[in-house]
Design an enzyme around this catalytic site. Structure first.
Site, PDB file in Angstrom:
ATOM      1  CB  ILE A  48     -53.116  28.149  19.467  1.00  0.00           C
ATOM      2  CG1 ILE A  48     -51.594  28.087  19.529  1.00  0.00           C
ATOM      3  CG2 ILE A  48     -53.567  29.437  18.797  1.00  0.00           C
ATOM      4  CD1 ILE A  48     -50.919  27.961  18.178  1.00  0.00           C
ATOM      5  CD  GLU A  49     -58.349  24.347  18.243  1.00  0.00           C
ATOM      6  OE1 GLU A  49     -58.922  23.657  19.108  1.00  0.00           O
ATOM      7  OE2 GLU A  49     -58.227  23.989  17.066  1.00  0.00           O
ATOM      8  NE  ARG A  63     -54.945  14.777  18.608  1.00  0.00           N
ATOM      9  CZ  ARG A  63     -55.020  15.896  17.896  1.00  0.00           C
ATOM     10  NH1 ARG A  63     -55.886  16.823  18.245  1.00  0.00           N
ATOM     11  NH2 ARG A  63     -54.237  16.085  16.862  1.00  0.00           N
ATOM     12  N   GLY A  84     -64.575  17.708  16.047  1.00  0.00           N
ATOM     13  CA  GLY A  84     -64.675  19.028  15.447  1.00  0.00           C
ATOM     14  C   GLY A  84     -65.312  20.082  16.321  1.00  0.00           C
ATOM     15  CG  ASN A  96     -53.343  24.073  18.878  1.00  0.00           C
ATOM     16  OD1 ASN A  96     -52.648  24.973  19.335  1.00  0.00           O
ATOM     17  ND2 ASN A  96     -54.314  24.295  18.013  1.00  0.00           N
ATOM     18  CD  GLU A 121     -50.680  16.601  11.642  1.00  0.00           C
ATOM     19  OE1 GLU A 121     -49.705  16.163  12.264  1.00  0.00           O
ATOM     20  OE2 GLU A 121     -51.848  16.146  11.788  1.00  0.00           O
TER      21      GLU A 121
END
Length: 421
Positions: A335-336, A267, A308, A333, A61
């Protein structure tokens, strides 16, 4: 009113167990016990007024909020942005993203207790609140409504599973979503499910994660990672969850070419050492990213034990297996990966990113597999087919670019909230 009172009593009864769970999590991650007073509404930091409050519970988030936070800073240069979190990793992510920005402060969101919520609001006095994705805290939202603080649920997503869970408490859920001043949903399906729970005026704004641009520094770091590996094919297992690493390592050992290397990025950082032990127990030679050493030719697994840097890992990889999708965690995710042109292989469990996953598959940017063995087979096939990798990578970049714009649509709602506050 009875529903809210029952909820408050349940919270008071549950509080000792919540604190025990916090202490238990601190055994692995001591940072959970830092800033403990903030979880009860007591803060040492004081934000210069006026304040825009953005809540991003954890890492995903917080990273999703980045484009929105930067837009808020640019649009309201006289305001401070307060970022609140629930996990140390979320807080650390915000420090990595905005640590040099003096107008961004951070803290933990208090537990959903009346006194803690009132203390939080009295201390920071936000003009507007923005809650990322689906963090619906009844007492906090009721307190905001009572004080005239409009709250937007931004980038909202609600799976069928989560909708069924909220539907078990219909009166409390209706009051909670009714306290929101606005909702920007990721998809039509999310908007429909929120409407079924009693929300009104839900706008479909899209997914802000599409607006995250790969930072140049991380793309350069990815090139550096690739240089350490050399010309070997690189398969990335990205954002893996507990239980998935064992399955992926077994499939990699059985199917991957001898010259291929697996970049394995768990993760959660508290699991880095645990995953390292899994690799070593399986007899595969391991190196860690944190060692800052060239990757040796005989190394089969490179452990991504850093925070990061996911864009860099994607940029360094030939193919990515997306974690969280191989066991029923709902996926992570993708999308990256698409944004940097890395072909994606997904498992069967993507309910947290259902529409994004299906759209990526339809665009040719991703493939779905029924299980880890089938996923590894697909990934290995892509490693051996350069033209297929190039085509999937170009499809991913086009897919990511085509769905941008959610930040601007969300900002339009925030402007309306400011006008009415």
């Amino acid at each position: 009113m009875l529903a809210r009172l029952s909820y408050a009593l349940l919270w008071l009864c549950a509080l000792p167990f919540v604190l025990l769970r916090l202490a238990w999590r601190a055994r692995r991650q001591p940072a959970y016990l830092r800033h403990l007073g903030e979880r009860f509404g007591h803060y040492a930091v004081r934000a210069p007024l006026p304040v825009i409050w953005v809540h991003a519970v954890s890492v995903g988030e917080t990273r999703a909020a980045e484009p929105l936070v930067r837009a808020l800073l640019a649009h309201w240069p006289d305001h401070t942005v307060l970022l609140t979190h629930m996990t140390p990793t979320g807080r650390e992510t915000s420090e990595n993203l905005f640590g040099r920005e003096p107008r961004v402060l951070r803290g933990y969101l208090p537990y959903d207790l009346g006194s803690a919520c009132r203390s939080f609001l009295s201390h920071f006095r936000p003009r507007v609140g923005i809650v990322m994705e689906t963090e619906l805290w009844p007492t906090l939202l009721a307190s905001c409504s009572a004080r005239g603080v409009p709250v937007l649920l931004a980038n909202a997503r609600l799976s069928e599973r989560s909708a069924r869970r909220y539907a078990r408490w219909p009166a409390l859920t209706r009051m909670t979503v009714g306290a929101l001043a606005g909702i920007g949903a990721q998809t039509e399906a999310d908007a429909r499910r929120l409407g079924d729970l009693g929300a009104s005026g839900v706008a479909v704004t899209g997914n802000i994660k599409f607006d995250i641009s790969p930072p140049d520094a991380l793309i350069a770091l990815g090139a550096s990672f690739r240089q350490r590996v050399g010309g070997r094919p690189v398969l990335l297992a990205a954002s893996t969850r507990e239980g998935e690493e064992t399955l992926i390592l077994e499939a990699f050992r059985a199917q991957a070419p001898d010259d291929a290397m697996l970049a394995l990025v768990p993760r959660h950082p508290q699991r880095f050492d645990e995953v390292a032990r899994l690799v070593e127990a399986g007899g595969l030679k391991l190196q860690r990213r944190s060692d800052e050493a060239p990757v040796e030719a005989e190394t089969r697994v490179w452990l991504g034990d850093s925070m990061g840097e996911m864009f860099a890992y994607y940029a360094a990889a030939d193919v990515a297996l997306i974690g969280g999708s191989w066991l029923p965690f709902g996926g992570q995710n993708l999308i990256e990966a698409c944004a940097v042109g890395t072909p994606v292989v997904l498992g069967p469990h993507t309910f947290n990113f259902a529409q994004v996953a299906e759209l990526a598959i339809a665009a040719g940017a991703a493939q779905r597999a029924a299980d880890v063995d089938e996923g590894m087979k697909s990934a290995v096939a892509l490693l051996g087919d350069k033209q297929a990798r190039i085509a999937a990578g170009e499809a991913g970049r086009s897919f990511a670019a085509a769905h941008r714009g959610a930040t601007a649509r969300t900002m339009a709602i925030v402007e309306r909230l400011f006008a009415g506050s």
